[in-house]
Scaffold this active site. Structure first.
Site, mmCIF file in Angstrom:
data_model
loop_
_atom_site.group_PDB
_atom_site.id
_atom_site.type_symbol
_atom_site.label_atom_id
_atom_site.label_comp_id
_atom_site.label_asym_id
_atom_site.label_seq_id
_atom_site.Cartn_x
_atom_site.Cartn_y
_atom_site.Cartn_z
ATOM 1 N N HIS B 187 0.824 -1.198 0.000
ATOM 2 C CA HIS B 187 0.000 0.000 0.000
ATOM 3 C C HIS B 187 0.870 1.264 0.000
ATOM 4 O O HIS B 187 0.607 2.224 -0.714
ATOM 5 C CB HIS B 187 -0.934 -0.016 1.211
ATOM 6 C CG HIS B 187 -1.802 1.173 1.277
ATOM 7 N ND1 HIS B 187 -2.936 1.286 0.519
ATOM 8 C CD2 HIS B 187 -1.661 2.330 1.946
ATOM 9 C CE1 HIS B 187 -3.469 2.454 0.742
ATOM 10 N NE2 HIS B 187 -2.723 3.110 1.602
ATOM 11 N N ARG B 276 -11.452 -1.698 -13.519
ATOM 12 C CA ARG B 276 -11.811 -2.490 -12.338
ATOM 13 C C ARG B 276 -13.249 -2.171 -11.969
ATOM 14 O O ARG B 276 -13.532 -1.046 -11.548
ATOM 15 C CB ARG B 276 -10.926 -2.102 -11.153
ATOM 16 C CG ARG B 276 -9.449 -2.266 -11.368
ATOM 17 C CD ARG B 276 -8.709 -1.858 -10.080
ATOM 18 N NE ARG B 276 -7.298 -2.171 -10.186
ATOM 19 C CZ ARG B 276 -6.359 -1.295 -10.526
ATOM 20 N NH1 ARG B 276 -6.695 -0.045 -10.773
ATOM 21 N NH2 ARG B 276 -5.104 -1.665 -10.601
ATOM 22 N N ARG B 312 -12.822 -5.704 -16.638
ATOM 23 C CA ARG B 312 -12.688 -6.925 -15.850
ATOM 24 C C ARG B 312 -13.974 -7.141 -15.064
ATOM 25 O O ARG B 312 -14.407 -6.237 -14.350
ATOM 26 C CB ARG B 312 -11.502 -6.786 -14.886
ATOM 27 C CG ARG B 312 -11.299 -8.012 -13.997
ATOM 28 C CD ARG B 312 -10.068 -7.869 -13.142
ATOM 29 N NE ARG B 312 -10.263 -6.875 -12.093
ATOM 30 C CZ ARG B 312 -9.282 -6.451 -11.280
ATOM 31 N NH1 ARG B 312 -8.055 -6.908 -11.422
ATOM 32 N NH2 ARG B 312 -9.540 -5.565 -10.352
ATOM 33 N N GLU B 401 -3.374 -14.824 -13.895
ATOM 34 C CA GLU B 401 -2.866 -14.556 -12.549
ATOM 35 C C GLU B 401 -2.389 -15.841 -11.890
ATOM 36 O O GLU B 401 -1.559 -15.812 -10.997
ATOM 37 C CB GLU B 401 -3.979 -13.948 -11.682
ATOM 38 C CG GLU B 401 -4.433 -12.590 -12.148
ATOM 39 C CD GLU B 401 -5.854 -12.309 -11.727
ATOM 40 O OE1 GLU B 401 -6.082 -11.309 -11.050
ATOM 41 O OE2 GLU B 401 -6.746 -13.108 -12.080
ATOM 42 N N ASP B 425 -0.837 -10.219 -8.825
ATOM 43 C CA ASP B 425 -1.341 -11.496 -8.337
ATOM 44 C C ASP B 425 -0.522 -12.658 -8.889
ATOM 45 O O ASP B 425 -0.292 -13.639 -8.189
ATOM 46 C CB ASP B 425 -2.826 -11.669 -8.675
ATOM 47 C CG ASP B 425 -3.710 -11.110 -7.564
ATOM 48 O OD1 ASP B 425 -3.243 -11.128 -6.397
ATOM 49 O OD2 ASP B 425 -4.826 -10.668 -7.849
ATOM 50 N N CYS B 472 -1.275 -5.675 -17.175
ATOM 51 C CA CYS B 472 -1.953 -4.550 -16.516
ATOM 52 C C CYS B 472 -1.541 -4.408 -15.043
ATOM 53 O O CYS B 472 -2.179 -3.678 -14.302
ATOM 54 C CB CYS B 472 -3.460 -4.676 -16.640
ATOM 55 S SG CYS B 472 -4.128 -6.150 -15.859
#
Lengths: 72, 542
Positions: B187, B276, B312, B401, B425, B472
């Protein structure tokens, strides 16, 4: 010592939430009166606590009864 | 222990600019004391509790003044909860039972949290209450709760890792950030990149720094230099765009209407490589109607930059729950029912999403591609493709992923039109390293040869199958890495709005042959440091 009862309807679109509840508590405290609030037929709570008001989980449009204890 | 002038502390750089500042160490918050019976009198504990409540109340006042406007009202409402008379009465009851002030207040809050619990309308208030309870207990125990950061000066924050709540409090005086743990997808890294704060993460040696030390944060050099000044900063390779168009398209990642508008207004992004959609659902308590979804999607599609828009389908799981889907708690959410796997219990929801996207596609006349996240087998890819094609006229693809689908790209020929690699991921599953675990950041470095070779195989499989392969994830935001991706045979990249220009410049500064040469040198490396050095070295000789 007598009690005045008055019926009110919750108009706030999200029910009796934290902010409206705390505004009520503020007014109640300023008035210095002992006020209880609740649904007819259920246990009433003291209106000096926002948490107790919230615990009633009152939704928009519900009718509540307000009781004011007074000596006047 | 002090550090010698000029000592270099290695880590992973975030950003392209350097910063010099004074070290400000942020210590991890000490745990709150256990709830115990008190050895003091009830009166003493009651007085202590009153003092703590009034201290926290003053603190809320200060926060309210700083926040100003409508936020000040929120702090006002919090004070009413904190100082609630009934809450105090319940706490007094606990004091009479012999508990310490902190325990008595904490238990009283739990009592009310239980009464208010189970009602989604009060979830946030219950969280507020628990936060207030921790503040009161921390005050009683003499533990610093909030980050107290200087407002003026030039400071470099040094800490294990920073939570979203911490980063939200970064002041203007924070010119640089160093974390001992946490990787490039932490983060902290994501926030620093978006706010253009130079950062070096995964820098374990920074544990030796002390308050008042002067350091150079040199992200391009993946290092911190003790006592260094700006003249020592490693210069980022200045990519000069020689061609009009990049060697492969650079698209934008978006999640909201504002993102779509910003990408169009501020960048030359060629369409959207990752839209997203979960942000539309995460805050909804009930499933949005098809009409509502069509309206949201239409607005976003219409505002998105010219070019294809890759959407997605919902990527939620028990760590990122959608309230109305009622997801059970899981021991291991990242390995659980998430992404496309939700179709087991929520087929109708995914079908509605695809229907809404089709209606929005027709309404806006935009070129829409849809893809499903968390696909592990060719069978799942086929099931999604069949479903999507039965509903709409978009191109259909899947995210790569899981290592299992990465091994099967060639076999997707005739099944899907495209794949898009989510490198964050993919790294997590490839290296068996939890993205949320700050101690494993170094494994999630996108220069890891294991990841690069996997990407090469995916690109190769896509070429053989005749399907396009986009990337991405965060990795594509690193301009040097984007060049390597193009060289490996990746056919497009998609990055956050703030990185589009720099990545476009890099990919417009050379031809595909040069990208391939660089990628080949990188493929020979057996460590992330060597891989990155090989790329930067080759780029600097261009």
């Amino acid at each position: 010592m007598s009690a005045i009862a008055h019926e009110v309807e919750v108009l706030d679109p999200i029910g009796l939430h934290a902010r409206p509840a705390s505004q009520i508590v503020k007014l109640v405290k300023e008035s210095g009166l002992t006020i209880t609030i609740g649904r007819e037929g259920e246990e009433f709570v003291k209106a000096n606590s926002a948490l107790m008001l919230m615990s009633l989980k009152i939704k928009t449009g519900e009718k509540l009864t307000l009781q004011i204890e007074t000596e006047d | 222990m002090s550090v010698a002038q000029g000592t270099v502390l290695s880590g992973l750089g975030v950003g392209l600019n350097s910063a010099v500042g004074e070290v400000h160490i942020v210590k991890p918050q000490a745990p709150l004391p256990e709830w115990t019976k008190s050895s003091k009198s009830v009166d003493e504990e009651r007085a202590a509790l009153k003092t703590a409540i009034s201290n926290v109340s003053e603190n809320l006042d200060a926060l309210g003044v700083r926040a100003g406007g409508t936020s000040a009202e929120i702090f006002e409402a919090l004070k009413f909860l904190l100082e609630d008379e009934e809450l105090f009465e319940v706490a007094e009851g606990n004091l009479d039972d012999g508990w310490t002030a902190g325990a008595a207040y904490g238990m009283a809050v739990n009592t009310f949290a239980e009464i208010l619990g189970g009602d989604p309308d009060f979830d946030e208030r219950v969280k507020d209450l628990q936060d207030l309870s921790r503040r009161v207990q921390a005050d009683l125990a003499g533990i610093e709760m909030a980050l107290t950061l200087p407002e003026i000066g030039r400071y470099v924050l040094v800490g294990d890792d920073f939570s979203p709540a911490d980063t939200a409090q970064f002041t203007k005086a924070v010119v640089g950030v160093i974390t001992l743990k946490g990787g490039p997808t932490s983060h902290t890294a994501i926030i620093c990149r978006s706010r253009s704060i130079p950062a070096v993460v995964s820098c374990g040696a920074a544990a030796d720094l002390e308050n008042g030390d002067t350091v150079l944060v040199d992200p391009v050099g993946d290092r911190v230099v003790f006592g260094g000044d700006e003249t020592l900063a490693t210069k980022a390779i200045e990519f000069v765009a020689l061609n009009e168009e990049p060697v492969i398209p650079v698209r934008a990642n978006i999640g909201t209407l504002a993102d779509a508008e910003g990408a169009t207004a501020e960048t030359k992004a060629e369409g959207v490589g990752l839209f997203r959609t979960e942000l539309l659902y995460l805050s909804a308590n009930t499933a949005p109607s098809i009409d509502d979804q069509v309206a949201s999607y239409s607005a976003i599609l219409a505002a998105a930059p010219a070019g294809p828009i890759v959407v997605r389908t919902i990527d939620a799981g028990s760590d990122k729950p959608v309230p109305f889907l009622n997801m059970p708690h899981e021991e291991n959410p990242s390995l659980g029912v998430r992404g496309y796997r939700l179709i087991q219990d929520h087929r109708e929801f995914i079908e509605d999403q695809l229907k809404s996207l089709e209606l929005a596609r027709v309404a806006t006349g935009r070129e829409v591609w849809v893809m499903a996240p968390m696909i592990a087998t060719v069978g799942e890819a086929k099931a999604f493709a069949d479903l999507a094609r039965s509903i709409g006229g978009y191109k259909v693809g899947v995210m790569v992923e899981t290592p299992s689908i990465a091994a099967m790209i060639e076999q997707l020929e005739g099944v899907v039109d495209f794949v898009s690699v989510g490198t964050n991921d993919l790294s997590q599953y490839l290296f068996a390293a939890d993205r949320m675990n700050p101690s494993l950041g170094a494994l999630l470095n996108h220069w890891q040869p294991g990841l690069i070779r996997t990407l090469a195989r995916i690109a190769d499989g896509g070429k053989k199958a005749g399907i396009s392969v986009g990337v991405c994830g965060e990795s594509a935001s690193d301009p040097a890495f984007a060049v390597v991706l193009a060289g490996l045979g990746i056919t497009s990249v998609s990055v956050s709005k703030s990185q589009v220009t720099v990545v476009r410049n890099a990919l417009s500064s050379l031809d595909l042959g040069a990208c391939k040469e660089i990628a080949n040198k990188v493929l020979a490396a057996t460590s992330p440091e060597a891989a990155k050095a090989a790329a930067l070295d080759a780029l600097s000789q261009l």
